[in-house]
Design a protein around this motif. Structure first.
Motif, PDB file in Angstrom:
ATOM      1  N   ARG A 166     -23.343 -19.836  -4.844  1.00 41.75           N
ATOM      2  CA  ARG A 166     -24.162 -19.194  -3.810  1.00 41.75           C
ATOM      3  C   ARG A 166     -25.169 -20.214  -3.305  1.00 41.75           C
ATOM      4  O   ARG A 166     -25.836 -20.886  -4.090  1.00 41.75           O
ATOM      5  CB  ARG A 166     -24.848 -17.957  -4.378  1.00 41.75           C
ATOM      6  N   TYR A 167     -25.292 -20.259  -1.987  1.00 40.64           N
ATOM      7  CA  TYR A 167     -26.088 -21.324  -1.358  1.00 40.64           C
ATOM      8  C   TYR A 167     -27.026 -20.730  -0.323  1.00 40.64           C
ATOM      9  O   TYR A 167     -26.674 -19.787   0.387  1.00 40.64           O
ATOM     10  CB  TYR A 167     -25.150 -22.336  -0.699  1.00 40.64           C
ATOM     11  N   ARG A 168     -28.211 -21.309  -0.236  1.00 44.66           N
ATOM     12  CA  ARG A 168     -29.169 -20.905   0.808  1.00 44.66           C
ATOM     13  C   ARG A 168     -29.847 -22.159   1.348  1.00 44.66           C
ATOM     14  O   ARG A 168     -30.386 -22.970   0.582  1.00 44.66           O
ATOM     15  CB  ARG A 168     -30.228 -19.959   0.237  1.00 44.66           C
ATOM     16  N   ASP A 169     -29.782 -22.343   2.649  1.00 51.07           N
ATOM     17  CA  ASP A 169     -30.523 -23.403   3.337  1.00 51.07           C
ATOM     18  C   ASP A 169     -31.771 -22.760   3.917  1.00 51.07           C
ATOM     19  O   ASP A 169     -31.688 -21.784   4.663  1.00 51.07           O
ATOM     20  CB  ASP A 169     -29.658 -23.996   4.451  1.00 51.07           C
ATOM     21  N   SER A 188     -39.551 -14.034  -2.342  1.00 52.81           N
ATOM     22  CA  SER A 188     -38.146 -13.686  -2.563  1.00 52.81           C
ATOM     23  C   SER A 188     -37.795 -13.747  -4.041  1.00 52.81           C
ATOM     24  O   SER A 188     -38.504 -14.360  -4.841  1.00 52.81           O
ATOM     25  CB  SER A 188     -37.234 -14.639  -1.777  1.00 52.81           C
ATOM     26  N   THR A 189     -36.712 -13.084  -4.387  1.00 55.19           N
ATOM     27  CA  THR A 189     -36.177 -13.118  -5.743  1.00 55.19           C
ATOM     28  C   THR A 189     -34.729 -13.572  -5.669  1.00 55.19           C
ATOM     29  O   THR A 189     -34.142 -13.682  -4.587  1.00 55.19           O
ATOM     30  CB  THR A 189     -36.235 -11.735  -6.411  1.00 55.19           C
ATOM     31  N   LEU A 190     -34.151 -13.771  -6.837  1.00 54.88           N
ATOM     32  CA  LEU A 190     -32.751 -14.185  -6.881  1.00 54.88           C
ATOM     33  C   LEU A 190     -31.855 -13.123  -6.250  1.00 54.88           C
ATOM     34  O   LEU A 190     -30.855 -13.437  -5.606  1.00 54.88           O
ATOM     35  CB  LEU A 190     -32.337 -14.425  -8.342  1.00 54.88           C
ATOM     36  N   ASP A 191     -32.234 -11.853  -6.431  1.00 50.07           N
ATOM     37  CA  ASP A 191     -31.378 -10.758  -5.953  1.00 50.07           C
ATOM     38  C   ASP A 191     -31.492 -10.508  -4.454  1.00 50.07           C
ATOM     39  O   ASP A 191     -30.514 -10.132  -3.805  1.00 50.07           O
ATOM     40  CB  ASP A 191     -31.704  -9.464  -6.706  1.00 50.07           C
ATOM     41  N   ASP A 192     -32.695 -10.680  -3.872  1.00 52.57           N
ATOM     42  CA  ASP A 192     -32.834 -10.337  -2.452  1.00 52.57           C
ATOM     43  C   ASP A 192     -32.711 -11.542  -1.518  1.00 52.57           C
ATOM     44  O   ASP A 192     -32.833 -11.406  -0.310  1.00 52.57           O
ATOM     45  CB  ASP A 192     -34.153  -9.594  -2.197  1.00 52.57           C
ATOM     46  N   VAL A 212     -33.487 -26.294  -5.406  1.00 51.84           N
ATOM     47  CA  VAL A 212     -33.512 -25.538  -6.649  1.00 51.84           C
ATOM     48  C   VAL A 212     -32.065 -25.326  -7.084  1.00 51.84           C
ATOM     49  O   VAL A 212     -31.232 -24.868  -6.290  1.00 51.84           O
ATOM     50  CB  VAL A 212     -34.201 -24.171  -6.464  1.00 51.84           C
ATOM     51  N   PHE A 213     -31.769 -25.676  -8.327  1.00 48.22           N
ATOM     52  CA  PHE A 213     -30.429 -25.489  -8.890  1.00 48.22           C
ATOM     53  C   PHE A 213     -30.524 -24.553 -10.084  1.00 48.22           C
ATOM     54  O   PHE A 213     -31.342 -24.764 -10.979  1.00 48.22           O
ATOM     55  CB  PHE A 213     -29.849 -26.828  -9.342  1.00 48.22           C
ATOM     56  N   ILE A 214     -29.721 -23.498 -10.080  1.00 44.83           N
ATOM     57  CA  ILE A 214     -29.605 -22.623 -11.248  1.00 44.83           C
ATOM     58  C   ILE A 214     -28.119 -22.532 -11.582  1.00 44.83           C
ATOM     59  O   ILE A 214     -27.327 -22.019 -10.787  1.00 44.83           O
ATOM     60  CB  ILE A 214     -30.175 -21.215 -10.983  1.00 44.83           C
ATOM     61  N   GLY A 215     -27.764 -23.060 -12.742  1.00 38.61           N
ATOM     62  CA  GLY A 215     -26.369 -23.026 -13.177  1.00 38.61           C
ATOM     63  C   GLY A 215     -26.239 -22.196 -14.441  1.00 38.61           C
ATOM     64  O   GLY A 215     -27.022 -22.365 -15.380  1.00 38.61           O
ATOM     65  N   VAL A 244     -27.861 -22.485  -5.410  1.00 37.46           N
ATOM     66  CA  VAL A 244     -28.522 -23.671  -4.864  1.00 37.46           C
ATOM     67  C   VAL A 244     -29.384 -23.250  -3.683  1.00 37.46           C
ATOM     68  O   VAL A 244     -28.874 -22.676  -2.710  1.00 37.46           O
ATOM     69  CB  VAL A 244     -27.510 -24.739  -4.401  1.00 37.46           C
ATOM     70  N   TYR A 245     -30.663 -23.508  -3.778  1.00 38.61           N
ATOM     71  CA  TYR A 245     -31.601 -23.214  -2.677  1.00 38.61           C
ATOM     72  C   TYR A 245     -32.074 -24.564  -2.130  1.00 38.61           C
ATOM     73  O   TYR A 245     -32.840 -25.268  -2.775  1.00 38.61           O
ATOM     74  CB  TYR A 245     -32.786 -22.400  -3.204  1.00 38.61           C
TER      75      TYR A 245
END
Length: 734
Positions: free
Chosen positions: A268-271, A288-292, A252-255, A220-221
């Motif tokens: 995993r969460y990012r504000d 940015s990417t999902l990994d970094d 942004v939600f990726i499940g 979740v971003y």
């Protein structure tokens, strides 16, 4: 996670709400699909649905044009390959059990729907629509029902939610989450850019609990951008991701559903952070990417909190109020009520008492016209027992012709019309309300004219009955927790766009009420036929006496609660709890602390209830050269403003008057997301309701009270209240 790339054979992607095809177009342009796989992917493995015809055509053209450019194909008829994956359909409807496809002349579209439904989708992506019902019953635009999908929501999100009102769980974007989660089956990915209210919303606890059970991994971003806030909170939220297209939080939600995953869901969460502009946010995402990305691992609480988790200590104390007594243990107040929900503020509130009367009488006259016209309509249509649906149909056909649609129809008024219920004027229904902080207005209290009156008639039964109470920001609000003491009925949206709850010192019972047996003061009936009932419970009085001994009165407890609700330590530590549930009030540990907090609570209450009697702060009022202070027009206000966006030491009252030397401390007294002075600027302006043409002019309040400088003096008094409140609150800190 699943060992596939988007370009791989057999990986089908579905954008169920494609709009103008942006997501599929960008996917084709991204390079994630290789040149070798492009034709296969385009011909067989990309799917897009759109319900609006114009958007459907635009999406088809956008996707086809992009593909042909990438594939090096020409626009010649022989070389042109239409996009076979786009469908004109309601994504939710075609997934309903027993849904019947469209008529024969949509045969090709039906074939595409059939093929899509039979395809195993590994990735559902897109930007779900946001809609939570009609703005008013005049819209005649209630949400479509989807029995199968809504049944799934009821069995999952709603079943696990602790919220009382769960209507928002059937919002289109929430339906999209439920639909997509089911659509990918036991293996796949859902990737949405959507309204982010579910991340921390009070009603969404059931959603979060369900998502954590149904997915293996979740990212979740939180991009913030909630501009339904105001003041400093709004500035922290930063820029709106979609510009003027959205005022809501965006996330942004990726499940990922991985059948090989064992153990609890990894969240995993990012504000994205405070005070960022739209451009800064988009730059961070692009780079940015999902990994970094610096994700934070979240462990959900048993209550379904992902962020801003509640403190377990909070619920060990008595709750301020509990209507169904589900919490158990003593409660502070026996009952409480929401503020007045008129459903038609322009008609039911005004600074001018006479104008309010004229507006309500006009409303009643229009309703009377509708009664007569509807009765004739029922005769013509052979309707013997009309219901709400018949009224809706009648309004759709006749409101534009008769003009009666202006009065703002809601469900209750439709039901009254269907029953041919007469609504008559009552002088006693005109009451003084506290519409917004430091903003009194005349209002009309009538359960048939208003949408919802809740329990207010038992708190202020007639215009002769006085009361006092604490109005707090409601659960789940996006406003910071606040409380305010008032001696007038509050409006439901006292805090702006947020609802609230009112905890009165007293309630009243009619003398012939059954069960009216327990009265704290006496069994005496007043001259209007009511008994006054103490709203502070005996149980909480017993608890406090046991805890600290000595003489404790219910008045002491009332003001102790008001002091606690202003305690900065309490508000800071329990901010997540106060957002998600009604306040729980800490039982005092010592008599000294109880007395100190109660004493400050009394002083705060006196300041806030009697703000009109406060000593005016020594502000400078500067008049334009030649302005006559004795002339009424000198003091008329149209719309006040700060001297500038960065200079809040002065308020430009009008073209000829400026109020200066406002101290910094005055801005520290916050009520919701605005300071007390910001509320004055927001509310004391002339407003015209577009639908009805009704004008609400604060100058009328000045004229009615024969006080031309009322608003200028109010600025001075509220400055005093603000500075004094800040000083008193500082004394509450441990």
């Amino acid at each position: 996670h699943l060992g596939h790339g988007l370009t791989d054979e057999g990986v089908h992607l579905l954008d169920g709400f494609t709009g103008t095809g942006t997501f599929i177009t960008r996917l084709l342009q991204s390079g994630l699909i290789t040149a070798a796989d492009l034709e296969r992917k385009y011909s067989n493995e990309l799917h897009a649905n759109e319900i609006t015809l114009l958007a459907y055509y635009i999406a088809a053209v956008n996707i086809e044009t992009t593909y042909h450019a990438l594939a090096g194909k020409t626009a010649d008829a022989d070389d042109y390959q239409p996009f076979p994956g786009i469908v004109l359909a309601d994504t939710f409807q075609i997934s309903e059990k027993g849904d019947t496809l469209d008529l024969e002349f949509f045969a090709a579209n039906n074939d595409r729907i059939t093929r899509q439904l039979a395809t195993k989708t590994l990735v559902a992506l897109g930007n779900p629509p946001y809609s939570v019902g009609q703005a008013s019953a005049n819209d005649l635009n209630a949400n479509t029902k989807y029995p199968t999908l809504d049944g799934r929501i009821e069995a999952t999100y709603a079943k696990r939610s602790t919220a009382t009102n769960k209507n928002s769980l059937y919002d289109s974007y929430i339906r999209a989450f439920r639909w997509a989660t089911d659509r990918i089956g036991d293996s796949g990915v859902v990737a949405f850019v959507s309204n982010g209210g579910w991340v921390d919303g009070n009603t969404a606890d059931g959603i979060r609990l369900s998502l954590a059970d149904e997915y293996s991994h979740i990212y979740v971003y939180n991009l913030r951008g909630n501009q339904r806030t105001a003041g400093e909170l709004s500035r922290k939220e930063g820029g709106k991701i979609f510009g003027s297209g959205s005022r809501n939080t965006v996330a942004v939600f990726i499940g990922i559903k991985d059948p090989n995953h064992h153990g609890p869901c990894q969240i995993r969460y990012r504000d994205i952070g405070d005070y960022l502009t739209r451009e800064q946010k988009l730059a961070l995402i692009s780079d940015s990417t999902l990994d970094d990305t610096a994700w934070t691992a979240l462990t959900p609480s048993t209550a379904g909190d992902w962020i801003n988790q509640r403190d377990e200590t909070f619920t060990t104390w008595p709750v301020i109020g509990d209507k169904d007594q589900s919490v158990g243990g003593p409660r502070v107040f026996a009952t409480y009520s929401a503020g007045l929900k008129t459903g038609r503020d322009a008609w039911c509130y005004n600074f001018n008492r006479s104008e309010l009367g004229n507006n309500v009488r006009t409303f009643l006259a229009q309703y009377g016209d509708a009664q007569r016209d509807f009765a004739s309509y029922c005769v013509r249509e052979s309707i013997n027992k009309p219901g709400e649906a018949d009224v809706t149909d009648y309004l759709a056909k006749h409101a534009a012709l008769t003009g009666i649609g202006k009065i703002s129809w809601n469900r209750g008024l439709k039901q009254d019309l269907a029953k041919n219920y007469p609504i008559n004027w009552s002088d006693d229904s005109v009451r003084r309300f506290t519409y917004r902080p430091f903003c009194p207005q005349w209002g009309y209290l009538d359960r048939h004219v208003n949408d919802m009156v809740y329990k207010l008639p038992s708190i202020f039964p007639t215009s002769h009955h006085a009361n006092i109470g604490v109005y707090i920001v409601g659960m789940g609000s996006d406003k910071p927790f606040s409380s305010f003491m008032t001696a007038a009925m509050p409006d439901l949206a006292f805090w702006g766009s947020s609802n609230g709850q009112f905890f009165p010192r007293w309630t009243y019972q009619e003398s012939d009420d059954e069960g009216a047996l327990d009265f704290s003061e006496s069994d005496d009936v007043d001259q209007w036929g009511y008994r006054r009932v103490d709203n502070i419970t005996d149980a909480i009085l017993t608890l406090y006496k046991s805890a600290i001994g000595g003489e404790v009165t219910k008045d002491d407890i009332f003001y102790y609660v008001y002091g606690v609700l202003h305690d900065p330590d309490y508000r800071a530590r329990f901010a997540p709890d106060l957002k998600k549930m009604l306040p729980h009030i800490p039982t005092p540990e010592t008599a000294e602390r109880f007395r100190a907090v109660a004493d400050i609570g009394r002083k705060l209450a006196d300041l806030h209830v009697n703000y009109d009697a406060a000593e005016p702060y020594l502000l400078d009022v500067q008049l334009k050269a030649g302005a006559d202070p004795a002339y009424r027009e000198t003091w008329r206000v149209d719309k006040m403003k700060w001297k500038s966006k960065v200079d809040r030491t002065a308020i430009v009252y009008n073209a000829g008057v400026t109020v200066t030397n406002i101290p910094d401390a005055a801005h520290d007294y916050m009520l919701g997301s605005r300071s007390a002075l910001e509320w004055l600027i927001d509310r004391y302006q002339i407003k015209t309701d577009k639908a009805s043409g009704i004008v609400n002019d604060p100058n009328d309040w000045c004229d009615e009270h024969d006080d031309p400088t009322y608003i200028v003096d109010l600025i001075k008094k509220v400055t005093t209240v603000s500075v004094s409140t800040v000083e008193l609150v500082a004394q509450l800190a441990h």
